[in-house]
Scaffold this active site. Sequence first.
Site, mmCIF file in Angstrom:
data_model
loop_
_atom_site.group_PDB
_atom_site.id
_atom_site.type_symbol
_atom_site.label_atom_id
_atom_site.label_comp_id
_atom_site.label_asym_id
_atom_site.label_seq_id
_atom_site.Cartn_x
_atom_site.Cartn_y
_atom_site.Cartn_z
ATOM 1 N N HIS A 177 0.844 -1.205 0.000
ATOM 2 C CA HIS A 177 0.000 0.000 0.000
ATOM 3 C C HIS A 177 0.870 1.242 0.000
ATOM 4 O O HIS A 177 1.615 1.500 0.947
ATOM 5 C CB HIS A 177 -0.905 0.011 1.237
ATOM 6 C CG HIS A 177 -2.187 0.766 1.036
ATOM 7 N ND1 HIS A 177 -2.211 2.065 0.563
ATOM 8 C CD2 HIS A 177 -3.489 0.412 1.236
ATOM 9 C CE1 HIS A 177 -3.482 2.473 0.482
ATOM 10 N NE2 HIS A 177 -4.269 1.486 0.872
ATOM 11 N N GLU A 284 -12.103 -0.918 2.449
ATOM 12 C CA GLU A 284 -11.333 0.317 2.636
ATOM 13 C C GLU A 284 -12.226 1.452 3.150
ATOM 14 O O GLU A 284 -12.078 2.608 2.770
ATOM 15 C CB GLU A 284 -10.613 0.739 1.354
ATOM 16 C CG GLU A 284 -9.422 1.634 1.629
ATOM 17 C CD GLU A 284 -8.629 2.021 0.394
ATOM 18 O OE1 GLU A 284 -7.529 2.560 0.551
ATOM 19 O OE2 GLU A 284 -9.113 1.777 -0.730
#
Length: 341
Positions: A177, A284
């Site tokens: 990420h 998310e």
Amino acid sequence: MIIDIHGHYTTAPAPHQGFRDAQLARLADPSRPVPRPERISDDALRESVEHNQLKILRERGGDLMLFSPKASGMEHHITDPATARDWARASNDLVHRVTELYPQHFAPVCQLPQTPGGGVADAVAELHRCVTGSGFVGCNLNPDPSGGHWTAPPLTDTSWYPLYEALCELDVPAMVHVSSACNPVFHTLGAHYLNADTTAFMQLLQGGAELFARFPGLRFVIPHGGGAVPYHWGRYRGLAVRMGLPDPASLLGNVVFDTCVYHQPGIDLLTRVIGTEHVLFASEMLGAVRGVAPETGIAWDDTKTYVDAAGLAPDQLHHIYEANARRVYPRLDARLRSQGR
């Protein structure tokens, strides 16, 4: 059980950002005193999640979320190692406190103190501190600390090996990420994140056979549905043949994708192409895409609605919602078992 493996503390109380602002101000003016994190009360932490992530998790039928610091706020492009160490520690400690307040609903995932060209020693130290000292079950790994300029070596480079040794020793996966984009040609959420997902997979396709032979227990989670990868699976298979590389499917023992894909056709394709044994449920939330799709009335990041409508068999849904997360995150599995779940 429904486990969301991709959540960020995007609603942290304002004093936490105040500490970051003070850090950056001192980098601009070293005569300023070294800042220290402000004390944030448990009540402030409760208020920050009870009306946000926790509320929505419950409304959508989720049971538990893996919770990590705000991704765009990691800001690994800041070059000072001491600042990076202090920021990662403060961010991780705050996440840990939330998960201790709500152990039935959150499990912690840590930020690493990375800097451009800074090596991985600090990241290894923080990973050990978080996992062995505070029960963290995974970490977020930035393959591009420069923030969109891609000055770091590929994930298969030997410079990453000390971190991979720690990940295998501790038996925790890394979600690939990135953080904020500093390159103006890449929008952080609409380009940089998905570029990184795609780039990481291609790096692993090129060098993953050797990497995973050396580290067979190493596990990567590629978020946001894998970037472009599942939707161009034929391209990667064709490239593998052309370049004399193993079929990309051979990576799926060490690489998995999440369901942060915000429309039904995307989820349908992801689950068909990659297969439900290699896909982990995630939203998310609260993250990049918020609000409701006008044509459906469904929240963009309500990914459970899309997964439920994908026409999957009960055992396939079980893999996506629970079994795969327990397998990829064994420390999460142990945590849940200790809670009788």
